[in-house]
Design a protein around this motif. Sequence first.
Motif, PDB file in Angstrom:
ATOM      1  N   ALA A 132       0.840  -1.200   0.000  1.00  0.00           N
ATOM      2  CA  ALA A 132       0.000   0.000   0.000  1.00  0.00           C
ATOM      3  C   ALA A 132       0.874   1.249   0.000  1.00  0.00           C
ATOM      4  O   ALA A 132       0.596   2.220  -0.718  1.00  0.00           O
ATOM      5  N   ILE A 133       1.947   1.227   0.789  1.00  0.00           N
ATOM      6  CA  ILE A 133       2.894   2.348   0.804  1.00  0.00           C
ATOM      7  C   ILE A 133       3.573   2.475  -0.549  1.00  0.00           C
ATOM      8  O   ILE A 133       3.723   3.579  -1.093  1.00  0.00           O
ATOM      9  N   TRP A 134       3.970   1.348  -1.118  1.00  0.00           N
ATOM     10  CA  TRP A 134       4.682   1.372  -2.397  1.00  0.00           C
ATOM     11  C   TRP A 134       3.819   1.967  -3.508  1.00  0.00           C
ATOM     12  O   TRP A 134       4.300   2.725  -4.352  1.00  0.00           O
ATOM     13  N   SER A 135       2.553   1.630  -3.510  1.00  0.00           N
ATOM     14  CA  SER A 135       1.640   2.157  -4.521  1.00  0.00           C
ATOM     15  C   SER A 135       1.583   3.683  -4.460  1.00  0.00           C
ATOM     16  O   SER A 135       1.619   4.358  -5.492  1.00  0.00           O
ATOM     17  N   VAL A 136       1.535   4.219  -3.257  1.00  0.00           N
ATOM     18  CA  VAL A 136       1.510   5.679  -3.090  1.00  0.00           C
ATOM     19  C   VAL A 136       2.841   6.282  -3.539  1.00  0.00           C
ATOM     20  O   VAL A 136       2.881   7.308  -4.231  1.00  0.00           O
ATOM     21  N   ALA A 137       3.944   5.635  -3.170  1.00  0.00           N
ATOM     22  CA  ALA A 137       5.272   6.153  -3.517  1.00  0.00           C
ATOM     23  C   ALA A 137       5.488   6.196  -5.024  1.00  0.00           C
ATOM     24  O   ALA A 137       6.036   7.166  -5.557  1.00  0.00           O
ATOM     25  N   VAL A 138       5.059   5.160  -5.710  1.00  0.00           N
ATOM     26  CA  VAL A 138       5.209   5.118  -7.165  1.00  0.00           C
ATOM     27  C   VAL A 138       4.361   6.204  -7.816  1.00  0.00           C
ATOM     28  O   VAL A 138       4.820   6.929  -8.715  1.00  0.00           O
ATOM     29  N   SER A 139       3.129   6.343  -7.365  1.00  0.00           N
ATOM     30  CA  SER A 139       2.234   7.363  -7.925  1.00  0.00           C
ATOM     31  C   SER A 139       2.776   8.768  -7.685  1.00  0.00           C
ATOM     32  O   SER A 139       2.748   9.625  -8.579  1.00  0.00           O
ATOM     33  N   GLU A 140       3.289   9.004  -6.474  1.00  0.00           N
ATOM     34  CA  GLU A 140       3.804  10.337  -6.140  1.00  0.00           C
ATOM     35  C   GLU A 140       5.050  10.657  -6.970  1.00  0.00           C
ATOM     36  O   GLU A 140       5.240  11.806  -7.409  1.00  0.00           O
ATOM     37  N   THR A 141       5.886   9.661  -7.198  1.00  0.00           N
ATOM     38  CA  THR A 141       7.078   9.868  -8.024  1.00  0.00           C
ATOM     39  C   THR A 141       6.689  10.128  -9.473  1.00  0.00           C
ATOM     40  O   THR A 141       7.262  11.003 -10.134  1.00  0.00           O
ATOM     41  N   ARG A 142       5.702   9.407  -9.965  1.00  0.00           N
ATOM     42  CA  ARG A 142       5.243   9.593 -11.353  1.00  0.00           C
ATOM     43  C   ARG A 142       4.671  11.001 -11.552  1.00  0.00           C
ATOM     44  O   ARG A 142       4.863  11.619 -12.605  1.00  0.00           O
ATOM     45  N   GLU A 143       3.976  11.504 -10.554  1.00  0.00           N
ATOM     46  CA  GLU A 143       3.422  12.856 -10.646  1.00  0.00           C
ATOM     47  C   GLU A 143       4.513  13.892 -10.888  1.00  0.00           C
ATOM     48  O   GLU A 143       4.309  14.870 -11.615  1.00  0.00           O
ATOM     49  N   LEU A 144       5.672  13.691 -10.270  1.00  0.00           N
ATOM     50  CA  LEU A 144       6.784  14.625 -10.460  1.00  0.00           C
ATOM     51  C   LEU A 144       7.305  14.591 -11.897  1.00  0.00           C
ATOM     52  O   LEU A 144       7.813  15.606 -12.403  1.00  0.00           O
ATOM     53  N   LEU A 145       7.217  13.443 -12.526  1.00  0.00           N
ATOM     54  CA  LEU A 145       7.652  13.331 -13.913  1.00  0.00           C
ATOM     55  C   LEU A 145       6.692  14.024 -14.875  1.00  0.00           C
ATOM     56  O   LEU A 145       7.102  14.506 -15.938  1.00  0.00           O
TER      57      LEU A 145
END
Length: 233
Positions: free
Chosen positions: A215-228
């Motif tokens: 669940a944490i990883w899903s948020v981390a990936v999404s948040e990183t993608r938003e920066l891109l």
Amino acid sequence: MKIADMNWMQVETRTASDDRCILPIGSVEQHAYLSLATDMILAEKVSVDAAEPLGVPVFPALPYGLASSFASFPGTLTLSLATYISIIRDLLDSMYRSGFRRILVVNGHGGNTPAMTVISEWLNDHPDASVKFHDWWRAPKTMAKVLEIDPAASHASWMENFPWTRTGDPRQPSTQKPRIDFAALARVDTERKRALLGDGNYHGLYQRPDEDMLAIWSVAVSETRELLESDWH
């Protein structure tokens, strides 16, 4: 997309239409019962997972960072500050020469924050470039998810215990470690730091269910993608 899966001609073609890339940076240092390469593994994986649907190239993670605090733990490797500054600048220069103008630096280790000053100085010399520095694990949404699950989270505790950072060591304490004395830790050398830290966990449980971690990883990936995807200029 891992840049390891590309050749130089593909990179040249890619930068002509999309000048984004990711540089993950980590550290090789003690993480209690977890992999010494935890910071490198997590920085690279969150970068690759975030970039995959966008096709943004991800460079291999810079494995070594600033880890002098843990120098007395076997297996920890650390660079001097002067060396690290030069490496970060050289890598930025190389990416720039390759045609990349929008660079996301995904950091997996708190000790690497001096890289932010290097980036600031480098940008003054390259006004047509844009660089974002992203501490993926303590970015707002990701840290909020961590704290929602368990606020007792720290270096080498459960919050870094993902399926891909575990070792074959069967030892995994089931207890919750008390919070260390951070003030005492800050004022002593590496040998005394090791004595204060014991196994290396700062505080908290050593492991939580994989459901929590994913669940944490899903948020981390999404948040990183938003920066891109947004706010480059």
